[in-house]
Scaffold this motif. Structure first.
Motif, short mmCIF file in Angstrom:
data_model
loop_
_atom_site.label_atom_id
_atom_site.label_comp_id
_atom_site.label_asym_id
_atom_site.label_seq_id
_atom_site.Cartn_x
_atom_site.Cartn_y
_atom_site.Cartn_z
N LEU A 63 9.05 -7.71 1.54
CA LEU A 63 8.12 -6.89 0.78
C LEU A 63 7.02 -7.74 0.15
O LEU A 63 5.84 -7.40 0.21
CB LEU A 63 8.85 -6.13 -0.32
N LEU A 64 7.43 -8.86 -0.46
CA LEU A 64 6.45 -9.76 -1.08
C LEU A 64 5.43 -10.22 -0.06
O LEU A 64 4.22 -10.22 -0.30
CB LEU A 64 7.16 -10.97 -1.68
N PHE A 65 5.94 -10.62 1.10
CA PHE A 65 5.08 -11.12 2.17
C PHE A 65 4.04 -10.07 2.56
O PHE A 65 2.85 -10.36 2.67
CB PHE A 65 5.95 -11.49 3.38
N SER A 66 4.50 -8.83 2.71
CA SER A 66 3.57 -7.79 3.16
C SER A 66 2.55 -7.46 2.06
O SER A 66 1.38 -7.20 2.33
CB SER A 66 4.32 -6.53 3.58
N GLU A 67 3.01 -7.49 0.81
CA GLU A 67 2.08 -7.24 -0.30
C GLU A 67 0.97 -8.29 -0.30
O GLU A 67 -0.21 -7.98 -0.42
CB GLU A 67 2.82 -7.30 -1.64
N ARG A 68 1.37 -9.55 -0.15
CA ARG A 68 0.41 -10.64 -0.10
C ARG A 68 -0.62 -10.42 0.99
O ARG A 68 -1.82 -10.52 0.78
CB ARG A 68 1.14 -11.96 0.20
N LEU A 69 -0.08 -10.09 2.17
CA LEU A 69 -0.93 -9.96 3.33
C LEU A 69 -1.93 -8.81 3.17
O LEU A 69 -3.12 -8.96 3.42
CB LEU A 69 -0.04 -9.72 4.56
N SER A 70 -1.41 -7.65 2.71
CA SER A 70 -2.33 -6.51 2.63
C SER A 70 -3.32 -6.71 1.48
O SER A 70 -4.45 -6.25 1.56
CB SER A 70 -1.56 -5.20 2.49
N ALA A 71 -2.90 -7.43 0.43
CA ALA A 71 -3.86 -7.73 -0.64
C ALA A 71 -4.99 -8.58 -0.09
O ALA A 71 -6.16 -8.39 -0.41
CB ALA A 71 -3.16 -8.45 -1.78
N ARG A 72 -4.63 -9.53 0.79
CA ARG A 72 -5.66 -10.39 1.37
C ARG A 72 -6.60 -9.59 2.26
O ARG A 72 -7.80 -9.82 2.29
CB ARG A 72 -5.00 -11.50 2.18
N LEU A 73 -6.02 -8.65 2.99
CA LEU A 73 -6.86 -7.83 3.87
C LEU A 73 -7.76 -6.92 3.06
O LEU A 73 -8.93 -6.73 3.36
CB LEU A 73 -5.98 -6.98 4.79
N LEU A 74 -7.17 -6.35 1.99
CA LEU A 74 -7.94 -5.41 1.18
C LEU A 74 -9.08 -6.09 0.47
O LEU A 74 -10.10 -5.48 0.19
CB LEU A 74 -7.03 -4.73 0.16
N ARG A 75 -8.92 -7.38 0.17
CA ARG A 75 -9.98 -8.09 -0.53
C ARG A 75 -11.28 -8.09 0.28
O ARG A 75 -12.36 -8.22 -0.26
CB ARG A 75 -9.55 -9.51 -0.83
N ARG A 76 -11.12 -7.97 1.58
CA ARG A 76 -12.32 -7.89 2.41
C ARG A 76 -13.10 -6.61 2.16
O ARG A 76 -14.24 -6.48 2.57
CB ARG A 76 -11.95 -7.95 3.88
N GLY A 77 -12.41 -5.67 1.53
CA GLY A 77 -13.16 -4.54 1.01
C GLY A 77 -13.25 -3.32 1.89
O GLY A 77 -12.96 -3.35 3.07
N ARG A 78 -13.61 -2.27 1.22
CA ARG A 78 -13.83 -1.00 1.89
C ARG A 78 -15.21 -0.51 1.50
O ARG A 78 -15.72 -0.85 0.45
CB ARG A 78 -12.78 0.03 1.44
N ASP A 79 -15.79 0.30 2.35
CA ASP A 79 -17.11 0.86 2.07
C ASP A 79 -17.03 1.79 0.87
O ASP A 79 -16.20 2.67 0.83
CB ASP A 79 -17.60 1.64 3.28
#
Lengths: 229, 356
Positions: A212-228
């Motif tokens: 769970l921690l691993f996936s949280e880290r990963l998706s946080a990193r992806l989300l930092r790239r942002g959304r429109d």
């Protein structure tokens, strides 16, 4: 010191869960994409079908797998004849059972991720010269990636804990199909297995937590790239 | 580049039926109408995002859609730059990757230099950023740049400013004018704003309920009775009066002062004047604050409603509209053919004037 049995059980469980996720990933992504984007006859039937393992008793799913792919099942015999390959009472069978059980859980977040993508983006990509496949690879998949990862983690956790379908389909064979959950069950059956069972239970909690921690880290990193916005 | 664009399509758009035919040769063509008139659907059919039931769409010799011949090119096969209402930048890609998407994903070779477009739209400082860190106006500029760099033969704009406030619109409009003036790319521009149409378009197609109501040059169409509230004069910038900050515009050999036109000498300019802002006089008034006095002849007088009359004044080849009261009409003895003068306040022109 961890006993060789302990190490064997943990490694086997990781192996089985890993293979289960590997089995289910591409079909889950494909199904999620199809259900999110396409209109086709029988869509609601397909939707119900892929969700069935979620609502059916796992024992029933395991038994159906046994009937179909077991040593005496029609597909099982075909596989044996053509490829000399059998799922029956093998760790690969445990992985298959886990994959089937994990499939709907993996598919759901992926489908939500595909559905949440702004449809305009694909239209825009097409006016910029991108064909269907290119749009899938450059727009849909990258944008759905957090959902896909969430699906993988959920699926891995589910596969790790799968019990009913596994024990029905491939039995509880030490060193072959006795995964973590099955081992805990077996230990709790014996009068002095409580302590060992506890170690395995703590291990299971630790692995799930780490995933769970691993996936949280990963998706946080992806989300930092942002959304429109 | 001046390939003729022929659109003649019938189809369904949501609940209502479209039957649209127009053709245009280069320049900016506005599709003008209320929301629900079929503007956006027409644009989507041209781009291939919606399929008409019948008809034909072609650019010069290239057929994009022909129902009878069974031709229907996919959007990625049509060389059309499309700017949507929402900028629709790809959120997972940097501005640079967004701008070059058509090259690396669409395998297109841009006919415009990347750096030229980036300079023109003033987006160089944004290249490394991601879309979430751009303002609304910046996003739309990047979206325009991205469309331009896809090697389009035509640019379609679907109310690209409707999601922006007035200040942002004012910020972006000049960029679009630069695109129009420097690239010579034909554009079809969907809008429900007469101001935007007057400012940007050469030709206008008026849509209503899925049908073409009128089509022609902006001057022709807006001089029709349905547009009595819109007065237009076209002139050329003759000189700039630096002392007062006024531009001197030549309209049919007469002079109009305009403030803040911000246009080079020799440039064609379009001035819009609301008929409420026009005063009529039978002789040239003296010592009056209004700076502009244009000589003309009454072409027509018609009753609008309850004591208000619309006077159409011929000024050379052009015409100007004025609302006057019945009392003024009688006292001035105005009738068709009467010579009179139109008094225009420069302040009103600069406030309501739009510069093409």
């Amino acid at each position: 010191m961890p006993s060789p049995e302990y190490i064997e059980i943990v490694l086997l469980s990781l192996k089985v869960a890993g293979l289960a996720v590997a089995f289910a990933t591409l079909p889950a992504i494909f199904t999620a994409y199809a259900l999110a984007n396409w209109q086709f006859p029988g869509k609601s039937i397909l939707n119900a079908l892929v969700h069935i393992p979620l609502v059916m008793p796992p024992v029933v799913t395991g038994y159906l797998l046994l009937l179909l792919l077991g040593p005496k099942g029609p597909l099982g015999i075909l596989l044996e004849d053509w490829f000399g390959f059998s799922f029956g009472f093998r760790w690969t069978g445990a992985a298959l059972a886990a994959a089937v059980m994990a499939f709907p859980l993996m598919m759901r977040p992926m489908r939500l991720a595909f559905e949440s993508i702004d449809g305009n983006l694909c239209d825009i990509a097409s006016t910029l010269g991108a064909g269907k496949l290119v749009r899938l690879l450059t727009i849909s998949l990258p944008l759905a990636l957090p959902g896909i990862l969430a699906g993988l983690v959920l699926g891995f956790a589910k596969a790790l804990g799968e019990f009913g379908a596994t024990i029905t389909f491939v039995s509880n064979i030490p060193g072959e199909t006795r995964t973590l959950s099955l081992a805990v069950y077996s230990l709790l059956q014996s009068p002095d297995g409580d302590r060992q069972a506890l170690i395995l239970i703590i291990t299971a909690i630790a692995i799930s937590f780490a995933a769970l921690l691993f996936s949280e880290r990963l998706s946080a990193r992806l989300l930092r790239r942002g959304r429109d916005g | 580049m001046a390939e003729e664009i022929v659109v003649d399509i019938q189809g369904k758009a949501g609940k209502f039926l479209l039957d649209i035919a127009f053709q245009t040769k280069g320049g900016v063509t506005a599709l003008f109408g209320e929301s629900g008139s079929g503007k956006s659907s027409t644009l989507q059919m041209i781009a291939g995002l919606l399929k008409p039931d019948a008809g034909i769409i072609k650019f010069g010799e290239e057929v994009l859609f022909d129902k009878k011949k069974g031709i229907n090119l996919k959007p990625d096969q049509r060389k059309i730059g499309y700017v949507f209402q929402e900028p629709g930048l790809f959120p997972h890609l940097s501005v640079q990757r967004n701008l070059t998407y058509a090259q690396w994903a669409g395998r297109r070779v841009s006919k415009f230099e990347f750096s030229d477009i980036v300079e023109m739209l003033a987006i160089r400082p944004l290249l490394e950023r991601f879309p979430e860190r751009l303002s609304g106006g910046e996003k739309q500029r990047v979206a325009i740049g991205r469309a331009l760099l896809s090697s389009p033969e035509i640019l379609l704009l679907d109310e690209p400013f409707s999601a922006l406030d007035e200040a942002r619109k004012a910020e972006i409009f000049p960029f679009l004018e630069t695109v129009r003036d420097q690239l010579g790319l034909p554009m079809i521009y969907v809008s429900h704003s007469t101001r935007e149409v007057i400012r940007l378009a050469d030709n206008v197609v008026v849509l209503k309920g899925g049908l073409v109501e009128a089509a022609g040059s902006v001057e022709q169409v807006f001089s029709q009775p349905g547009f009595s509230d819109i007065g237009l004069l076209t002139g050329k910038v003759e000189a700039y009066d630096a002392r007062y900050g006024l531009d001197l515009i030549d309209v049919e050999g007469q002079r109009v002062f305009l403030a803040g036109a911000n246009a080079p000498v020799g440039k064609k300019i379009r001035i819009s004047i609301h008929p409420n802002e026009v005063i009529l006089a039978r002789s040239v008034p003296k010592q009056i604050s209004a700076q502009n006095c244009l000589a003309g002849t009454v072409r027509s007088i018609s009753s609008v409603n309850g004591g208000t009359f619309l006077v159409v004044l011929a000024i050379g080849q052009q015409q100007l509209k004025a609302y006057i009261t019945d009392k003024a009409r009688v006292e001035m003895e105005l009738q068709e053919g009467t010579d009179c003068f139109a008094i225009l306040k420069t302040v009103a022109l600069s406030k309501n004037g739009f510069f093409a």
